[in-house]
Design an enzyme around this catalytic site. Structure first.
Site, PDB file in Angstrom:
ATOM      1  N   TYR A   1     -26.697 -10.263 -33.324  1.00  0.00           N
ATOM      2  CA  TYR A   1     -26.919 -11.210 -32.221  1.00  0.00           C
ATOM      3  C   TYR A   1     -28.247 -11.954 -32.411  1.00  0.00           C
ATOM      4  O   TYR A   1     -29.027 -12.105 -31.467  1.00  0.00           O
ATOM      5  CB  TYR A   1     -26.877 -10.481 -30.867  1.00  0.00           C
TER       6      TYR A   1
ATOM      7  N   LYS B   1     -18.238   5.185 -30.610  1.00  0.00           N
ATOM      8  CA  LYS B   1     -19.647   5.408 -30.274  1.00  0.00           C
ATOM      9  C   LYS B   1     -20.053   6.891 -30.281  1.00  0.00           C
ATOM     10  O   LYS B   1     -20.292   7.449 -31.334  1.00  0.00           O
ATOM     11  CB  LYS B   1     -19.950   4.779 -28.913  1.00  0.00           C
TER      12      LYS B   1
ATOM     13  N   ASP C   1     -10.154   1.205 -22.834  1.00  0.00           N
ATOM     14  CA  ASP C   1     -11.214   1.175 -23.832  1.00  0.00           C
ATOM     15  C   ASP C   1     -12.354   2.051 -23.314  1.00  0.00           C
ATOM     16  O   ASP C   1     -13.122   1.629 -22.452  1.00  0.00           O
ATOM     17  CB  ASP C   1     -11.667  -0.280 -24.054  1.00  0.00           C
TER      18      ASP C   1
ATOM     19  N   TYR D   1     -15.807  -6.428 -22.161  1.00  0.00           N
ATOM     20  CA  TYR D   1     -16.244  -6.536 -23.552  1.00  0.00           C
ATOM     21  C   TYR D   1     -15.504  -5.481 -24.377  1.00  0.00           C
ATOM     22  O   TYR D   1     -15.453  -4.316 -23.989  1.00  0.00           O
ATOM     23  CB  TYR D   1     -17.762  -6.314 -23.688  1.00  0.00           C
TER      24      TYR D   1
HETATM   25  N1  PMP Z   1     -15.528  -1.588 -26.584  1.00  0.00           N
HETATM   26  C1  PMP Z   1     -16.564  -1.330 -25.782  1.00  0.00           C
HETATM   27  C2  PMP Z   1     -16.314  -0.998 -24.344  1.00  0.00           C
HETATM   28  C3  PMP Z   1     -17.868  -1.357 -26.285  1.00  0.00           C
HETATM   29  O1  PMP Z   1     -18.903  -1.123 -25.479  1.00  0.00           O
HETATM   30  C4  PMP Z   1     -18.061  -1.660 -27.653  1.00  0.00           C
HETATM   31  C5  PMP Z   1     -19.444  -1.724 -28.273  1.00  0.00           C
HETATM   32  N2  PMP Z   1     -20.461  -2.117 -27.469  1.00  0.00           N
HETATM   33  C6  PMP Z   1     -16.937  -1.921 -28.450  1.00  0.00           C
HETATM   34  C7  PMP Z   1     -15.695  -1.869 -27.885  1.00  0.00           C
HETATM   35  C8  PMP Z   1     -17.089  -2.253 -29.912  1.00  0.00           C
HETATM   36  O2  PMP Z   1     -17.511  -1.141 -30.614  1.00  0.00           O
HETATM   37  P1  PMP Z   1     -18.260  -1.314 -32.021  1.00  0.00           P
HETATM   38  O3  PMP Z   1     -19.559  -1.952 -31.725  1.00  0.00           O
HETATM   39  O4  PMP Z   1     -18.396   0.101 -32.525  1.00  0.00           O
HETATM   40  O5  PMP Z   1     -17.384  -2.137 -32.894  1.00  0.00           O
END
Ligand code: PMP
Length: 425
Positions: free
Chosen positions: A17, A275, A246, A145
């Site tokens: 970013y 994560k 998600d 997101y």
């Molecule tokens: N989904 C959510 C809810 C997230 O918070 C994130 C990462 N911030 C992602 C997907 C994407 O994961 P990554 O950065 O490991 O690709």
């Protein structure tokens, strides 16, 4: 030496970013232990970010270190095509045991964004296999997101999100307003009218609805009523549309339950994890699904699910995830998350008195100060570093989601620094 490192970083590294030529303030970290990041100049920062939600046990944890070393001596990587190994099998069994009973199949990948891609592909292929190939669209929530890859970008908030530049080339999805109802409130039926109308009109084209249950993370740190998820599940069932959760950010205890879906007792068809799956040690993600999806795809014309990342089921990452989950479950983690949550709430409360603050909120081990206007990272990063903490705001949000091993004193230092920095703005 550090000047040289930073100069070379500036010359060759492209940060997330950020503009390549001007990444803003970059802090050199040489090691990390417990909740502290050690800086090149000898200073230490208390880490309020858990490396973007993932380092739940802090850094350099002896139990996980041992598990990594042990696995490293056996096998760090082997392809997953036509091969299996104990860490992948054990982890898949563990994940299916910990998540709702209907989720009994695990597809491993290497990042959250890819876990979302896999989920979207599963949904589309499921309908194709079921003789309904026209069901290809997704419904997502505004201010959601889901990652930075193409499919994942297509279900991120198209207006306030970070990807509007790519809007023309992304698959066109449907968006509805995120629920307003607060975490501890019931969700009025009226909040589902928009999605109800959309499904009524377009359910023949819609494969799935994708949401971050209870907490929308990077799209706004918005907390909402679990009751919405119950009503959403009923709607999806009524219109024969799949439901994808998600939990890449919320999984493994962050909201006070092992998975945020437990607040609602709702079972999705597909669940994305990442994560903190490995305690933040390795890059690993998983997409779980129920047998309707797995069998539907397998019985379809194509049969095979066409996805297979090189590092799928990486043994080192799977062994680390097993160690991290065992470590979490061997402790009274729920009490710890509750303690951190109430300390974050109490510590951030004084920010409510400040004119520049729109709202202060907390849930589980997440504390958020929402400002009336965006902050400038160049201004605030040195202010946090001076106060001995690591906090990385985005937009109007200054937030913390510390490692669960953070003690009360460190939470107090962290929240005091956050309030103090906001007061100086
Ligand atoms: N989904 C959510 C809810 C997230 O918070 C994130 C990462 N911030 C992602 C997907 C994407 O994961 P990554 O950065 O490991 O690709």
């Amino acid at each position: 030496m550090w000047d040289k490192l930073l100069a070379e970083d500036h010359a060759h590294v492209w940060h997330p970013y950020a503009a390549a030529s001007d990444p803003g303030v970059i802090v050199p970290v040489t090691s990390a232990s417990g909740v502290r990041l050690q800086l090149a100049d000898g200073r230490e920062l208390i880490d309020g970010m858990a490396s973007w939600w993932c380092a739940i046990h802090g850094y350099n944890h002896p139990v996980i270190n041992r598990a990594v070393s042990k696995q490293l001596e056996k096998m760090s990587h082997v392809m997953f095509g036509g091969i299996t190994h104990p860490p992948a099998v054990k982890l898949a069994k563990m994940l299916t045991d910990l998540t709702p009973a209907s989720l009994n199949r695990v597809f491993f990948s290497d990042s959250g964004s890819v876990a979302v891609e896999v989920a979207l592909k599963m949904a589309i292929q499921y309908w194709h296999a079921s003789g309904r190939p026209e069901k290809q669209k997704m419904v997502a929530l505004r201010s959601g997101y889901h990652g930075d890859t193409f499919g994942a970008m297509s279900v991120c908030d198209p207006v306030t999100g970070m990807h509007h530049l790519f809007g023309d080339v992304l698959p066109k999805q449907f968006f509805v307003a995120a629920p307003d109802a607060a975490f501890d409130a019931e969700c009025p039926e009226s909040e589902l009218h928009e999605i109800g109308d959309l499904l009524t009109e377009h359910h023949n084209d819609i494969a799935a609805v994708i949401v971050e249950p209870v907490v929308q993370g990077a799209g706004g740190m918005h907390f909402y009523s679990p009751d919405y998820l119950r009503k959403l599940r009923a709607l999806c069932d009524a219109f024969d549309v799949l439901l994808i959760f998600d939990e890449i950010a919320t999984g493994f205890g962050r909201t006070g339950k092992l998975f945020a879906l437990e607040h609602a007792q709702v079972e999705p068809d597909i669940l994305c994890l990442g994560k903190s799956l490995t305690g933040g040690y390795m890059t690993l993600a998983a997409t779980l699904c129920n047998s309707r999806i797995a069998e539907g795809i397998s019985d379809g014309e194509a049969g095979a699910f066409m996805h297979g990342p090189t590092f799928m089921g990486n043994p080192l990452a799977c062994a680390t995830a097993i160690a991290s989950i065992k470590l979490l479950l061997s402790q009274p983690w729920q009490r710890t998350v509750e303690r951190i949550g109430s300390e974050l709430a109490a510590g951030l409360a004084p920010a409510r008195e400040l004119d520049q603050v729109a709202q202060v909120r907390s849930l589980g081990a997440i504390g958020v100060i929402e400002l009336n206007s965006p902050v400038d990272l160049r201004q605030v990063t040195p202010m946090f570093v001076e106060r001995g903490v690591w906090v990385r705001p985005f937009g109007k949000l200054i937030y913390a989601m510390p490692p669960y091993v953070m003690n009360s004193e460190d939470v107090a230092t962290l929240t005091a620094a956050m309030v103090d920095v906001v007061a100086q703005l």
